[in-house]
Design a protein around this motif. Structure first.
Motif, PDB file in Angstrom:
ATOM      1  N   ALA A 141       0.798  -1.229   0.000  1.00 39.38           N
ATOM      2  CA  ALA A 141       0.000   0.000   0.000  1.00 39.38           C
ATOM      3  C   ALA A 141       0.830   1.278   0.000  1.00 39.38           C
ATOM      4  O   ALA A 141       0.500   2.227  -0.732  1.00 39.38           O
ATOM      5  N   PRO A 142       1.921   1.395   0.791  1.00 37.50           N
ATOM      6  CA  PRO A 142       2.688   2.651   0.792  1.00 37.50           C
ATOM      7  C   PRO A 142       3.294   3.011  -0.562  1.00 37.50           C
ATOM      8  O   PRO A 142       3.656   4.178  -0.787  1.00 37.50           O
ATOM      9  N   LEU A 143       3.411   2.064  -1.481  1.00 35.81           N
ATOM     10  CA  LEU A 143       3.986   2.339  -2.798  1.00 35.81           C
ATOM     11  C   LEU A 143       3.020   3.078  -3.704  1.00 35.81           C
ATOM     12  O   LEU A 143       3.418   3.599  -4.760  1.00 35.81           O
ATOM     13  N   GLU A 144       1.724   3.097  -3.334  1.00 36.58           N
ATOM     14  CA  GLU A 144       0.685   3.816  -4.080  1.00 36.58           C
ATOM     15  C   GLU A 144       0.685   3.419  -5.561  1.00 36.58           C
ATOM     16  O   GLU A 144       0.864   4.234  -6.462  1.00 36.58           O
ATOM     17  N   LEU A 145       0.456   2.134  -5.797  1.00 39.09           N
ATOM     18  CA  LEU A 145       0.470   1.592  -7.152  1.00 39.09           C
ATOM     19  C   LEU A 145      -0.913   1.531  -7.783  1.00 39.09           C
ATOM     20  O   LEU A 145      -1.067   1.009  -8.888  1.00 39.09           O
ATOM     21  N   GLY A 146      -1.921   2.016  -7.106  1.00 37.78           N
ATOM     22  CA  GLY A 146      -3.274   1.992  -7.652  1.00 37.78           C
ATOM     23  C   GLY A 146      -3.954   0.663  -7.387  1.00 37.78           C
ATOM     24  O   GLY A 146      -3.862   0.094  -6.294  1.00 37.78           O
ATOM     25  N   ASP A 147      -4.633   0.154  -8.405  1.00 42.82           N
ATOM     26  CA  ASP A 147      -5.407  -1.081  -8.268  1.00 42.82           C
ATOM     27  C   ASP A 147      -4.463  -2.278  -8.163  1.00 42.82           C
ATOM     28  O   ASP A 147      -3.726  -2.586  -9.103  1.00 42.82           O
ATOM     29  N   VAL A 148      -4.478  -2.957  -7.023  1.00 38.23           N
ATOM     30  CA  VAL A 148      -3.652  -4.137  -6.795  1.00 38.23           C
ATOM     31  C   VAL A 148      -4.567  -5.279  -6.364  1.00 38.23           C
ATOM     32  O   VAL A 148      -5.297  -5.157  -5.375  1.00 38.23           O
ATOM     33  N   ALA A 149      -4.550  -6.370  -7.112  1.00 32.90           N
ATOM     34  CA  ALA A 149      -5.359  -7.548  -6.785  1.00 32.90           C
ATOM     35  C   ALA A 149      -4.428  -8.682  -6.362  1.00 32.90           C
ATOM     36  O   ALA A 149      -3.464  -8.998  -7.063  1.00 32.90           O
ATOM     37  N   ILE A 150      -4.712  -9.284  -5.200  1.00 31.81           N
ATOM     38  CA  ILE A 150      -3.881 -10.359  -4.666  1.00 31.81           C
ATOM     39  C   ILE A 150      -4.769 -11.584  -4.432  1.00 31.81           C
ATOM     40  O   ILE A 150      -5.777 -11.498  -3.742  1.00 31.81           O
ATOM     41  N   THR A 151      -4.381 -12.711  -4.992  1.00 30.98           N
ATOM     42  CA  THR A 151      -5.126 -13.952  -4.795  1.00 30.98           C
ATOM     43  C   THR A 151      -4.164 -15.084  -4.472  1.00 30.98           C
ATOM     44  O   THR A 151      -3.020 -15.098  -4.956  1.00 30.98           O
TER      45      THR A 151
ATOM     46  N   LEU B 141       9.198  -2.964  -9.626  1.00 26.20           N
ATOM     47  CA  LEU B 141       9.201  -4.378  -9.238  1.00 26.20           C
ATOM     48  C   LEU B 141      10.152  -4.621  -8.068  1.00 26.20           C
ATOM     49  O   LEU B 141       9.841  -5.405  -7.156  1.00 26.20           O
ATOM     50  N   SER B 142      11.282  -3.966  -8.094  1.00 23.17           N
ATOM     51  CA  SER B 142      12.245  -4.109  -6.992  1.00 23.17           C
ATOM     52  C   SER B 142      11.659  -3.585  -5.694  1.00 23.17           C
ATOM     53  O   SER B 142      11.857  -4.178  -4.620  1.00 23.17           O
ATOM     54  N   GLN B 143      10.912  -2.480  -5.771  1.00 22.32           N
ATOM     55  CA  GLN B 143      10.270  -1.928  -4.576  1.00 22.32           C
ATOM     56  C   GLN B 143       9.207  -2.881  -4.037  1.00 22.32           C
ATOM     57  O   GLN B 143       9.095  -3.060  -2.811  1.00 22.32           O
ATOM     58  N   VAL B 144       8.419  -3.471  -4.940  1.00 19.44           N
ATOM     59  CA  VAL B 144       7.389  -4.432  -4.526  1.00 19.44           C
ATOM     60  C   VAL B 144       8.044  -5.638  -3.866  1.00 19.44           C
ATOM     61  O   VAL B 144       7.607  -6.113  -2.807  1.00 19.44           O
ATOM     62  N   GLU B 145       9.124  -6.131  -4.459  1.00 20.88           N
ATOM     63  CA  GLU B 145       9.812  -7.295  -3.908  1.00 20.88           C
ATOM     64  C   GLU B 145      10.376  -6.997  -2.527  1.00 20.88           C
ATOM     65  O   GLU B 145      10.234  -7.810  -1.596  1.00 20.88           O
ATOM     66  N   ALA B 146      10.995  -5.814  -2.378  1.00 21.49           N
ATOM     67  CA  ALA B 146      11.568  -5.445  -1.083  1.00 21.49           C
ATOM     68  C   ALA B 146      10.482  -5.296  -0.026  1.00 21.49           C
ATOM     69  O   ALA B 146      10.649  -5.716   1.133  1.00 21.49           O
ATOM     70  N   ALA B 147       9.336  -4.702  -0.425  1.00 23.61           N
ATOM     71  CA  ALA B 147       8.242  -4.503   0.529  1.00 23.61           C
ATOM     72  C   ALA B 147       7.683  -5.833   1.002  1.00 23.61           C
ATOM     73  O   ALA B 147       7.424  -6.028   2.196  1.00 23.61           O
ATOM     74  N   LEU B 148       7.492  -6.770   0.073  1.00 22.82           N
ATOM     75  CA  LEU B 148       6.930  -8.072   0.446  1.00 22.82           C
ATOM     76  C   LEU B 148       7.925  -8.912   1.237  1.00 22.82           C
ATOM     77  O   LEU B 148       7.548  -9.616   2.176  1.00 22.82           O
ATOM     78  N   GLN B 149       9.200  -8.845   0.865  1.00 21.75           N
ATOM     79  CA  GLN B 149      10.200  -9.612   1.600  1.00 21.75           C
ATOM     80  C   GLN B 149      10.456  -9.033   2.982  1.00 21.75           C
ATOM     81  O   GLN B 149      10.947  -9.730   3.869  1.00 21.75           O
ATOM     82  N   GLY B 150      10.070  -7.766   3.163  1.00 26.10           N
ATOM     83  CA  GLY B 150      10.136  -7.200   4.503  1.00 26.10           C
ATOM     84  C   GLY B 150       9.135  -7.845   5.439  1.00 26.10           C
ATOM     85  O   GLY B 150       9.346  -7.912   6.652  1.00 26.10           O
ATOM     86  N   TYR B 151       8.039  -8.351   4.862  1.00 27.08           N
ATOM     87  CA  TYR B 151       7.060  -9.085   5.661  1.00 27.08           C
ATOM     88  C   TYR B 151       7.419 -10.564   5.759  1.00 27.08           C
ATOM     89  O   TYR B 151       7.298 -11.179   6.816  1.00 27.08           O
TER      90      TYR B 151
END
Length: 324
Positions: A72-82, A114-124
């Motif tokens: 969410a903090p990356l403000e990427l707009g519509d994000v769908a996760i399944t 993509l690198s930002q998304v990967e870093a954010a998710l790997q932080g969790y």
């Protein structure tokens, strides 16, 4: 034999009495939905807008809410996760699909994003890996829009032919008018609420067409039976009688369907919420249109009073002068 009765057998609601007001209200809502569509527009999802699909795999169980909070903090707009389920996966093979809308004029998400998304998710979850990345470009999304429109038009055309063959052209036009009414109002509520409109919503629209058609056919079948049975009654009385006779079935079907849909809406999560919301709305407008759109159109157009041999000599043809 025990039979559940929602309404008494002698129920006699005059559904057709306010038809001018109810039909007028439906037409006003249809016009308002069309105006809102062109002035506000739909909130298209990734399927129609284009974007990037990312496949992840982790040893820890997937928490969709946590994934969404991390991105969410990356403000990427519509994000769908399944979460992806497969019986061949082992207990430590947890796969998820993340879809991110196209960013601006770009066809896909940039490597930096993509690198930002990967870093954010790997932080969790530091066990998470990106196993594949695929992009949906504007050309593909445009083709999906065209195919979705063709699917809805084809469904309406098939309904028109089916009702025409089973009943008469007046019934066919009434059924199609009700289905168009349901589709436009469903799109209208998605425009007003700015809910995500994607391929699952198209699936919901086609399901609404089937649900509304089923309810309409049940009413029409009873109307046809009563037109043959009561040849001297005014058509408005025949429609009211038929609606009252099918009222228990209509209420039972709507109630049981809503129980399942509301449960899915509350417990199903964000992935299917748009689909379920469209279905809940469709149950209400589908039931409404069967009475105050389809039946009214048949009433105004006029129908034959007898489908048997010699009907043309019986003097039982419905006259347009009976309509009010």
């Amino acid at each position: 034999m025990f039979r559940l009765k929602i309404v008494p057998d002698d129920t006699n609601f005059n559904f057709m009495a306010p038809w001018k007001y109810t039909f007028g209200l439906s037409m006003i809502l249809v016009v308002a939905s069309i105006v809102a569509f062109f002035s506000i527009g739909l909130n298209f999802g990734i399927d129609f807008r284009g974007g990037t699909s990312i496949r992840t795999e982790a040893t820890q169980p997937i928490d969709i809410g946590a994934y969404r909070d991390a991105i969410a903090p990356l403000e990427l707009g519509d994000v769908a996760i399944t979460e992806v389920f497969d019986p061949t996966y082992g207990p430590e093979q947890n796969v998820a699909m993340i879809r991110i809308q196209a960013q601006g004029e770009a066809e896909s998400v940039t490597p930096a994003t993509l690198s930002q998304v990967e870093a954010a998710l790997q932080g969790y979850d530091d066990t998470l890996q990106f196993t594949s990345v695929e992009s949906v470009g504007p050309k593909v999304s445009g083709e999906l829009v065209q195919e979705a429109i063709l699917a809805v038009i084809a469904a309406l055309g098939a309904v028109l032919v089916y009702i025409w063959l089973r009943f008469e052209w007046q019934f066919a036009l009434g059924a199609v008018a009700a289905l168009v009414h349901d589709i436009i109002l469903t799109i209208g509520v998605f425009v007003v609420l700015q809910m995500r409109f994607d391929l699952t919503t198209i699936a919901a629209l086609l399901t609404i067409v089937g649900y509304s058609l089923n309810d309409t056919v049940v009413v029409f079948d009873r109307v046809r039976e009563n037109l043959i049975k009561f040849k001297q009654r005014p058509v408005e009385e025949i429609i009211n009688l038929s609606l009252n006779e099918t009222l228990t079935r209509t209420l039972m079907t709507s109630f049981t369907t809503l129980i399942a849909l509301i449960s899915l809406f509350v417990l199903g999560g964000d992935v299917i919420r748009g689909f379920v919301f469209a279905m809940i709305w469709g149950v209400f407008v589908g039931t409404w249109s069967s009475v105050y759109v389809a039946a009214v159109v048949v009433k105004r157009l006029g129908v034959k009073r007898d489908w048997g041999k010699g009907a043309d000599k019986a003097g039982t043809q419905f006259k347009t002068s009976d309509a009010k």
